[in-house]
Enzyme design. Structure first.
Site, PDB file in Angstrom:
ATOM      1  N   ARG A  64      -7.191   0.774  12.167  1.00 20.79           N
ATOM      2  CA  ARG A  64      -5.849   1.124  11.693  1.00 20.79           C
ATOM      3  C   ARG A  64      -5.989   2.067  10.517  1.00 20.79           C
ATOM      4  O   ARG A  64      -7.061   2.223   9.921  1.00 20.79           O
ATOM      5  CB  ARG A  64      -5.073  -0.122  11.243  1.00 20.79           C
ATOM      6  CG  ARG A  64      -5.679  -0.852  10.044  1.00 20.79           C
ATOM      7  CD  ARG A  64      -4.660  -1.780   9.414  1.00 20.79           C
ATOM      8  NE  ARG A  64      -5.189  -2.615   8.354  1.00 20.79           N
ATOM      9  CZ  ARG A  64      -5.343  -2.239   7.078  1.00 20.79           C
ATOM     10  NH1 ARG A  64      -5.040  -1.002   6.730  1.00 20.79           N
ATOM     11  NH2 ARG A  64      -5.820  -3.069   6.177  1.00 20.79           N
TER      12      ARG A  64
ATOM     13  N   ASP B 272     -10.643  -5.759  11.329  1.00 23.96           N
ATOM     14  CA  ASP B 272     -11.373  -6.874  10.722  1.00 23.96           C
ATOM     15  C   ASP B 272     -12.287  -6.398   9.596  1.00 23.96           C
ATOM     16  O   ASP B 272     -13.182  -7.142   9.161  1.00 23.96           O
ATOM     17  CB  ASP B 272     -12.187  -7.608  11.780  1.00 23.96           C
ATOM     18  CG  ASP B 272     -13.180  -6.697  12.502  1.00 23.96           C
ATOM     19  OD1 ASP B 272     -13.202  -5.485  12.196  1.00 23.96           O
ATOM     20  OD2 ASP B 272     -13.926  -7.197  13.361  1.00 23.96           O
TER      21      ASP B 272
ATOM     22  N   ASN C   1      -5.258   3.317   6.602  1.00 25.46           N
ATOM     23  CA  ASN C   1      -5.222   2.615   5.324  1.00 25.46           C
ATOM     24  C   ASN C   1      -4.649   3.558   4.260  1.00 25.46           C
ATOM     25  O   ASN C   1      -3.531   4.028   4.396  1.00 25.46           O
ATOM     26  CB  ASN C   1      -6.622   2.102   4.949  1.00 25.46           C
ATOM     27  CG  ASN C   1      -6.579   1.051   3.848  1.00 25.46           C
ATOM     28  OD1 ASN C   1      -5.780   0.119   3.932  1.00 25.46           O
ATOM     29  ND2 ASN C   1      -7.411   1.188   2.841  1.00 25.46           N
TER      30      ASN C   1
ATOM     31  N   ASP D 129      -9.478   0.253  -5.355  1.00 24.93           N
ATOM     32  CA  ASP D 129      -8.496   0.399  -4.278  1.00 24.93           C
ATOM     33  C   ASP D 129      -7.795   1.746  -4.468  1.00 24.93           C
ATOM     34  O   ASP D 129      -8.439   2.735  -4.758  1.00 24.93           O
ATOM     35  CB  ASP D 129      -7.538  -0.791  -4.283  1.00 24.93           C
ATOM     36  CG  ASP D 129      -6.967  -1.086  -2.908  1.00 24.93           C
ATOM     37  OD1 ASP D 129      -6.227  -0.234  -2.371  1.00 24.93           O
ATOM     38  OD2 ASP D 129      -7.256  -2.166  -2.345  1.00 24.93           O
TER      39      ASP D 129
ATOM     40  N   GLU E 134       0.859  -1.192   0.000  1.00 18.74           N
ATOM     41  CA  GLU E 134       0.000   0.000   0.000  1.00 18.74           C
ATOM     42  C   GLU E 134       0.894   1.240   0.000  1.00 18.74           C
ATOM     43  O   GLU E 134       2.109   1.154   0.169  1.00 18.74           O
ATOM     44  CB  GLU E 134      -0.906  -0.019   1.230  1.00 18.74           C
ATOM     45  CG  GLU E 134      -1.931   1.093   1.368  1.00 18.74           C
ATOM     46  CD  GLU E 134      -2.888   1.191   0.206  1.00 18.74           C
ATOM     47  OE1 GLU E 134      -2.523   1.928  -0.730  1.00 18.74           O
ATOM     48  OE2 GLU E 134      -3.962   0.573   0.229  1.00 18.74           O
TER      49      GLU E 134
ATOM     50  N   ASN F 254     -10.430   4.246   0.370  1.00 19.38           N
ATOM     51  CA  ASN F 254      -9.322   4.110  -0.568  1.00 19.38           C
ATOM     52  C   ASN F 254      -9.413   5.194  -1.640  1.00 19.38           C
ATOM     53  O   ASN F 254     -10.321   6.033  -1.620  1.00 19.38           O
ATOM     54  CB  ASN F 254      -9.355   2.729  -1.236  1.00 19.38           C
ATOM     55  CG  ASN F 254      -8.402   1.748  -0.579  1.00 19.38           C
ATOM     56  OD1 ASN F 254      -7.232   2.045  -0.383  1.00 19.38           O
ATOM     57  ND2 ASN F 254      -8.900   0.570  -0.236  1.00 19.38           N
TER      58      ASN F 254
END
Length: 281
Positions: free
Chosen positions: A96, A116, A98, A193, A15, A143
């Protein structure tokens, strides 16, 4: 072929591709491997962290702003020293960071998500003028954060919902009004993404699961596509002295193909990118 291997190291979840214009150096992350990766003058470089790290912007020649699972911090590439800037979702320990990217005003946008991937657990924030402000809540997997060349719009996506939005911005880069749907990919095998725009305003989007880097015109028309050997492509960035190649990360998570998780270089048939803006810490 329009693609070649850039780096053979396997990322569990690649990423955050970034080209540092002053260093002439590409960086990217393995989120689940808790690593920042780079190549410079043919050498493989890496820095290890104690929590997931996912995205960065460049502050000066020798330091990056890095988004980790719990904070934004300044990272000194030479010494490895870290200077905290701001906590990130201290009230949401199950999340978290991204996808993220610097904006044309020197701010930094960062998305968060559940560890999750819980529906609605994530959000999008902007770090600007020393403060962190939540821009959008209730995201599944944020994203595709990037900006049109004129700075009039931001783009962002929710990968799980298969939608990309275009958000109008004011003169200081803050959202104004409601975002409009730019791409609606629901009901297809296309999951948006990471993304980046080129100098003409075209939108280059990694499609998680289908192994494609797809280019759309500003009106959403699909105008180009490159299929890569990794199924889970995740984030593109224009790189090189002329910004005429595209680095594309990928993820090996849940897969066992020999090419999954590697980092690729795409030749975009004449398209050129924009220099990544400097972040003001």
């Amino acid at each position: 072929m329009r693609h070649t291997l850039f780096d053979p190291r396997i990322c569990t979840l690649g990423e955050g591709a970034l080209w540092h214009p002053e260093r002439g150096q590409a960086f990217w992350f393995d989120i689940l491997g808790k690593r920042l990766l780079s190549r410079h003058q043919g050498r493989e470089l890496s820095w290890q962290f104690d929590e997931p790290v996912s995205a960065a912007g460049w502050i000066d020649r020798d330091s990056l702003l890095i988004a980790s699972a719990s904070a934004l911090f300044r990272f000194h590439l030479g010494s490895g020293a870290r200077e905290p800037l701001v906590a990130l979702e201290a009230d949401r320990p199950g999340n978290r960071s991204n996808d993220g990217r610097a904006d044309p005003w020197g701010g930094f946008w960062i998305g968060t998500m559940g560890l999750d991937a819980s529906p609605g657990a994530g959000a999008i924030y902007r770090w600007f003028d020393g403060r962190l402000e939540r821009l959008r809540d209730g995201m599944d997997i944020p994203n595709a954060i990037c900006f049109d060349p004129a700075g009039r719009h931001a783009y962002f996506a929710d990968t799980a919902r298969q939608i990309v939005w275009r958000q109008p911005l004011d003169a200081r880069g803050w959202p104004v009004g409601e975002p409009a749907v730019y791409l609606d990919l629901t009901g297809t095998d296309q999951h948006p993404d990471g993304a980046v725009t080129d100098a003409r305003g075209n939108f280059w989007n990694a499609r998680w699961g289908s192994g494609a880097l797809v280019c759309h015109a500003p009106d959403g028309t699909r105008i180009d596509s490159v299929t890569l050997p990794s199924a889970q492509v995740s984030c593109p960035a224009f790189i090189g002295e002329n910004l005429d190649r595209i680095l594309v990360t990928s993820a090996a998570e849940g897969l066992d193909g020999a090419q999954d998780g590697r980092t690729w270089l795409v030749l975009p048939d004449g398209a050129r990118g924009l220099a990544e803006p400097r972040v003001r810490p």
